[in-house]
Design a protein around this motif. Structure first.
Motif, mmCIF file in Angstrom:
data_model
loop_
_atom_site.group_PDB
_atom_site.id
_atom_site.type_symbol
_atom_site.label_atom_id
_atom_site.label_comp_id
_atom_site.label_asym_id
_atom_site.label_seq_id
_atom_site.Cartn_x
_atom_site.Cartn_y
_atom_site.Cartn_z
ATOM 1 N N PRO A 179 11.250 2.421 8.909
ATOM 2 C CA PRO A 179 10.310 1.328 9.193
ATOM 3 C C PRO A 179 9.783 0.630 7.939
ATOM 4 O O PRO A 179 9.736 -0.599 7.897
ATOM 5 N N ILE A 180 9.425 1.391 6.907
ATOM 6 C CA ILE A 180 8.899 0.717 5.713
ATOM 7 C C ILE A 180 10.004 -0.106 5.058
ATOM 8 O O ILE A 180 9.755 -1.218 4.561
ATOM 9 N N GLY A 181 11.238 0.395 5.085
ATOM 10 C CA GLY A 181 12.341 -0.387 4.538
ATOM 11 C C GLY A 181 12.561 -1.673 5.309
ATOM 12 O O GLY A 181 12.867 -2.717 4.731
ATOM 13 N N ARG A 220 0.833 -1.214 0.000
ATOM 14 C CA ARG A 220 0.000 0.000 0.000
ATOM 15 C C ARG A 220 0.865 1.260 0.000
ATOM 16 O O ARG A 220 0.389 2.348 -0.313
ATOM 17 N N CYS A 221 2.104 1.116 0.424
ATOM 18 C CA CYS A 221 2.976 2.266 0.710
ATOM 19 C C CYS A 221 3.020 3.267 -0.448
ATOM 20 O O CYS A 221 3.220 2.903 -1.599
ATOM 21 N N ILE A 222 2.830 4.548 -0.111
ATOM 22 C CA ILE A 222 2.923 5.594 -1.129
ATOM 23 C C ILE A 222 4.222 6.402 -0.976
ATOM 24 O O ILE A 222 4.347 7.491 -1.526
ATOM 25 N N ARG A 223 5.178 5.824 -0.232
ATOM 26 C CA ARG A 223 6.527 6.413 -0.120
ATOM 27 C C ARG A 223 6.494 7.862 0.372
ATOM 28 O O ARG A 223 7.218 8.713 -0.144
ATOM 29 N N CYS A 224 5.661 8.119 1.368
ATOM 30 C CA CYS A 224 5.567 9.485 1.871
ATOM 31 C C CYS A 224 6.695 9.793 2.844
ATOM 32 O O CYS A 224 7.005 10.935 3.093
ATOM 33 N N SER A 225 7.268 8.748 3.457
ATOM 34 C CA SER A 225 8.368 8.835 4.417
ATOM 35 C C SER A 225 7.956 9.343 5.795
ATOM 36 O O SER A 225 8.821 9.608 6.631
ATOM 37 N N ALA A 226 6.670 9.435 6.069
ATOM 38 C CA ALA A 226 6.245 9.852 7.412
ATOM 39 C C ALA A 226 6.768 8.889 8.471
ATOM 40 O O ALA A 226 7.149 9.299 9.576
ATOM 41 N N CYS A 227 6.811 7.601 8.134
ATOM 42 C CA CYS A 227 7.267 6.622 9.133
ATOM 43 C C CYS A 227 8.744 6.807 9.463
ATOM 44 O O CYS A 227 9.168 6.547 10.585
ATOM 45 N N LEU A 228 9.539 7.254 8.499
ATOM 46 C CA LEU A 228 10.954 7.504 8.787
ATOM 47 C C LEU A 228 11.087 8.648 9.791
ATOM 48 O O LEU A 228 11.878 8.577 10.729
ATOM 49 N N VAL A 260 1.375 7.105 12.169
ATOM 50 C CA VAL A 260 1.441 8.182 11.174
ATOM 51 C C VAL A 260 1.193 7.701 9.749
ATOM 52 O O VAL A 260 0.960 8.524 8.865
ATOM 53 N N CYS A 261 1.267 6.417 9.505
ATOM 54 C CA CYS A 261 1.187 5.938 8.121
ATOM 55 C C CYS A 261 -0.152 6.309 7.494
ATOM 56 O O CYS A 261 -1.212 5.921 7.979
ATOM 57 N N PRO A 262 -0.139 7.060 6.375
ATOM 58 C CA PRO A 262 -1.395 7.535 5.777
ATOM 59 C C PRO A 262 -2.227 6.412 5.157
ATOM 60 O O PRO A 262 -3.402 6.626 4.864
ATOM 61 N N VAL A 263 -1.616 5.238 4.947
ATOM 62 C CA VAL A 263 -2.416 4.124 4.435
ATOM 63 C C VAL A 263 -2.478 2.994 5.459
ATOM 64 O O VAL A 263 -2.762 1.840 5.124
ATOM 65 N N ALA A 264 -2.219 3.362 6.729
ATOM 66 C CA ALA A 264 -2.432 2.467 7.871
ATOM 67 C C ALA A 264 -1.768 1.098 7.738
ATOM 68 O O ALA A 264 -2.369 0.066 8.023
ATOM 69 N N ILE A 265 -0.517 1.096 7.318
ATOM 70 C CA ILE A 265 0.212 -0.177 7.295
ATOM 71 C C ILE A 265 0.649 -0.493 8.726
ATOM 72 O O ILE A 265 1.333 0.307 9.354
ATOM 73 N N ASP A 266 0.247 -1.657 9.224
ATOM 74 C CA ASP A 266 0.601 -2.044 10.603
ATOM 75 C C ASP A 266 2.029 -2.598 10.586
ATOM 76 O O ASP A 266 2.250 -3.813 10.610
ATOM 77 N N ILE A 267 2.980 -1.683 10.540
ATOM 78 C CA ILE A 267 4.380 -2.077 10.413
ATOM 79 C C ILE A 267 4.869 -2.906 11.608
ATOM 80 O O ILE A 267 5.538 -3.914 11.409
ATOM 81 N N PRO A 268 4.539 -2.539 12.866
ATOM 82 C CA PRO A 268 5.032 -3.353 13.983
ATOM 83 C C PRO A 268 4.594 -4.818 13.898
ATOM 84 O O PRO A 268 5.408 -5.720 14.095
HETATM 85 S S1 SF4 Z 1 4.301 6.166 6.380
HETATM 86 FE FE1 SF4 Z 1 3.272 4.490 5.296
HETATM 87 S S2 SF4 Z 1 2.982 5.248 3.220
HETATM 88 FE FE2 SF4 Z 1 4.483 6.588 4.192
HETATM 89 S S3 SF4 Z 1 6.481 5.717 3.619
HETATM 90 FE FE3 SF4 Z 1 5.920 4.850 5.597
HETATM 91 S S4 SF4 Z 1 4.853 2.939 5.095
HETATM 92 FE FE4 SF4 Z 1 4.931 4.159 3.211
#
Ligand code: SF4
Lengths: 497, 245
Positions: free
Chosen positions: A353-355, A324-332, A384-392
């Motif tokens: 985190p997404i990486g 789903r990731c849109i590479r916004c980098s909010a998670c970084l 913070v993920c705008p597409v709610a990826i449950d990274i943990p």
């Molecule tokens: S916050 Fe979500 S959408 Fe944005 S880069 Fe991270 S995983 Fe991708």
């Protein structure tokens, strides 16, 4: 059921893995300048994002909509991709399919060669970094010029990006000035000799240097933030205008896009064009949104659709939502681990985190075995993920798939065995109280053997107390504890001890 | 009310004071506390380190042990988070739908201490007295997995004599993360250093939290630096009657 499942992974891992994370992180953590640059930059952008997201009353609904659209797209990816191909072709573009980076690089190289050009201008793109396109073009004698300011800094510095959105986040202004003075002249228009490190001066030097490239290049290469299946529309979202120059000036445009960047319809874009800029740069709206459908008059357009491990990710129901990731980098920007280590420690073009969840899935978890552990599971990324990826949760899922070191496995099995019965557990606790013997001054353990030496390198451990909880309970409440409530003894029974 | 204590393995093995204090607060409020002796560990360490197969028997034991009780409390946001967010999912992933349903039922009756006091028992003043300058670290799992919000702060504000000072960057992770603190010791230490600086900036005598694991981490760092700042579990403050005649 219309999703491709379980296809073999075909992926060149060179841009997706590096040194083990703990080792790479150790060097980064020890660099005070890097720590300061990262800390300042992430704190600023974090605050900005929080402010503009706070302005949107229906943020949570938008977020849910973004997640739902992406999930729907992933579930129907096969038919939507064919729809996209048909729409792009009908509008005069040419679509190419690339299973892995080698195939994608070959396709792009041949397309550039066919034009006779020996240089291209590039719009910042994660997909082309993932496949190592610049290196592949260079090997074929074609120079690829990055035109995004931060990418330019990274390229001129012979460096690697360390952030998805702010690739030069690890550099400060003084360092950038030095890079410009030293390197620009060798590859084009030199920086003015009296260049200062003020942001406008640096931006102006970059702009003049790049203008020459825009005007001479005959081929541009871009990524895509979104592609609309129904209309064949590609979209690039950026904030400097360099992207728009690349997309419109050169007569040939080649776009390389991961297959997950699709959305079904034009209407779906409205959700993401709200989610993306607020999450990434903390802006209400991004300055330049370019959209094109197929080829325009006099322009040749090619779209390269890249798999490179994505269908394998799609095959895992617990890992799929990473796409789903849109590479916004909010998670970084909110990740406390990223904030201390920077992006290079992740050894992949996808840091943070997404990486940590995407790279091991693209390469196969055994090739990136330390990345799923590069997190304290604090959960800030999910929030913070705008597409709610449950990274943990996904990190934990991947930890179960990576190979475990033998000593760790032995310890974990032994602990599970001891915890398997209260009798065995009580026995180990008596033994741990024997650990009182390890106790140094003031009832603190100051040094333990490996692997626990990782803890005692910077932290004491309290000595287990003489009376454990169960002993205290037996002494004060008797044993065994009541299996049923005691008979009402009149009065209120307060203070049962 | 009859309340079952889920002690958590860490409290049991290393910091029993948090468990004793939990019992004391609840008994002082007139409740009956029972300690189901079959309990050992919720399995969080195994799940989070990548050993779900080893964790599954622990989950089954936990469910069997706490199934008979109407209300379960633990002095740990992290372990309650594991019960709520991992147990049923783990059972489901292992193909045991029946265990998953039972785990979900137990999870629905399991509370972290501040949730139990504020939501179930409807209290913010538990009659405690603790005349010290205290700062509170909210801990990631209480904050984000459980969303306990300001419940612990409301409880602390009602404690006699307690001077509550705000912790700068309170919501940032202290760097514990279970085996993260050992596997990525350098990064964990860097995170801890920033957390300790924030604690010292408050000039508090005591750093409190609702999770013994995070306190063990922060306290271990503060002790190594000989700062003199103590780490104390929320339950111990709520149990305290310091200075009350
Ligand atoms: S916050 Fe979500 S959408 Fe944005 S880069 Fe991270 S995983 Fe991708």
């Amino acid at each position: 059921m219309s999703t491709f499942l379980g296809l073999p992974r075909a992926v060149d891992t060179s841009q997706l893995r590096g040194r083990p994370f703990p080792e790479a992180a150790r060097a980064a953590v020890a660099d005070p300048q890097l720590r300061r640059n990262l800390g300042d930059a992430t704190a600023t952008i974090r605050a900005k994002r929080a402010r503009v997201v706070g302005e949107v009353p229906d943020w949570e609904s938008l977020r849910a909509a973004g997640a739902a659209i992406k999930d729907h797209t992933l579930a129907n990816l096969d038919s939507l991709l064919l729809q996209l191909e048909a729409a792009v072709t009908a509008r005069g573009g040419t679509v190419h399919w690339a299973r892995d980076s080698a195939e994608a690089n070959r396709i792009v190289t041949e397309l550039v060669r066919a034009t006779g050009a020996d240089e291209v201008v590039k719009v910042k793109s994660m997909a082309t970094q993932e496949i190592g396109l610049n290196e592949a073009l260079e090997a074929a004698g074609i120079a690829a010029w990055e035109t995004d300011l931060a990418e330019l800094i990274v390229q001129l510095g012979h460096d690697k990006p360390s952030h998805i959105l702010v690739p030069a986040i690890h550099r400060n202004r003084a360092e950038i000035r030095e890079i410009f003075l030293r390197e620009m002249g060798a590859v084009g228009l030199p920086a003015p000799a009296d260049l200062t490190d003020s942001p406008p001066a640096l931006a102006e030097a970059a702009r003049r240097h790049l203008r020459q490239k825009f005007l001479s290049a005959r081929v541009a290469i871009s990524g895509a933030n979104f592609a609309v299946a129904a209309t064949g529309t590609l979209s690039v979202v950026e904030s400097e205008g360099n992207g728009r120059m690349c997309l419109t000036l050169p007569p040939t445009l080649i776009t390389v896009m991961g297959i997950e960047k699709l959305v079904p319809t034009w209407q779906d874009l409205e959700v993401f064009l709200q989610l993306l800029p607020r999450s990434s740069t903390g802006e209400r709206m991004n300055p330049y949104t370019s959209m094109w459908s197929g080829a325009v008059e006099g322009q040749d357009f090619h779209l390269v659709l890249l798999d490179n491990g994505r269908t394998a990710v799609l095959g895992d129901p617990s890992g799929r939502s990473a796409l789903r990731c849109i590479r916004c980098s909010a998670c970084l920007n909110v990740c406390p681990v990223y904030e201390r280590t920077g992006g290079h420690a992740y050894g992949s073009v996808y840091p943070g985190p997404i990486g940590a969840v995407l790279s091991p899935q693209l390469t196969g978890p055994e090739l990136n075995a330390t990345l799923p552990y590069a997190s304290s599971l604090c959960g800030a990324c999910y929030d913070v993920c705008p597409v709610a990826i449950d990274i943990p949760t996904m990190l934990v899922h991947l930890r179960a798939q990576v190979p475990h070191p033998a000593p760790e496995r032995a310890v974990m099995r032994a602990a599970a065995y001891a915890m398997g019965s209260p009798r065995r557990w009580a026995a180990t606790r008596s033994a741990s109280r024997a650990g009182r013997l390890l106790g140094g001054r003031r009832g603190r353990i100051r040094s333990l053997p490996p692997p626990l030496s990782g803890w005692t390198a910077s932290r004491d451990l309290p000595v287990p107390p003489a009376e454990g909880f169960r002993d205290w309970w037996t002494r004060t409440h008797g044993s065994p504890p009541p299996a049923t409530p005691p008979p009402a003894a009149g009065g209120d029974g307060a203070g049962a001890a | 009310m009859r309340i079952a204590l889920f002690l958590t393995c860490l409290v049991d093995a290393v910091v029993p004071a948090a468990g004793r204090a939990t019992v004391e607060v609840l008994e002082r409020l007139g409740h009956e506390v029972v300690f189901p002796p079959g309990q050992t560990c919720c399995g969080q360490m195994h799940v989070n380190t990548g050993y779900p197969a080893e964790a599954l028997p622990l989950v089954r034991r936990h469910v069997e042990t706490f199934e008979p009780y109407e209300v379960v409390v633990a002095p740990s946001g992290s372990c309650v988070g594991s019960v709520r967010h991992q147990h049923a999912a783990l059972a489901r992933a292992a193909g045991d739908a029946e265990l998953a349903a039972r785990a979900a039922a137990v999870a629905a009756r399991t509370y972290e201490l501040s949730e139990l006091l504020v939501d179930v028992l409807g209290l913010t003043d538990v009659g405690a007295s603790y005349p010290h300058r205290v700062t509170y670290h909210p801990t990631c799992h209480s904050l984000r997995l459980l969303r306990v919000g300001d419940r612990p702060l409301r409880l602390l504000r009602a404690v006699r004599g307690l001077d509550l000072v705000e912790l700068p960057g309170a919501e940032e992770c202290c760097g514990f993360g279970g085996t993260f603190a050992v596997k990525n010791a350098d990064t964990s230490t860097a995170m801890l250093a920033d957390k300790m600086r924030a604690v010292l900036d408050t000039r508090a005598e005591v750093c409190a939290a609702g999770d013994s694991s995070c306190l063990l981490h922060i306290g271990g760092g503060l002790s190594r630096l000989r700062t003199g700042v103590r780490t104390v579990h929320l339950a111990e403050i709520l149990a305290s009657r310091e200075g009350v005649a």
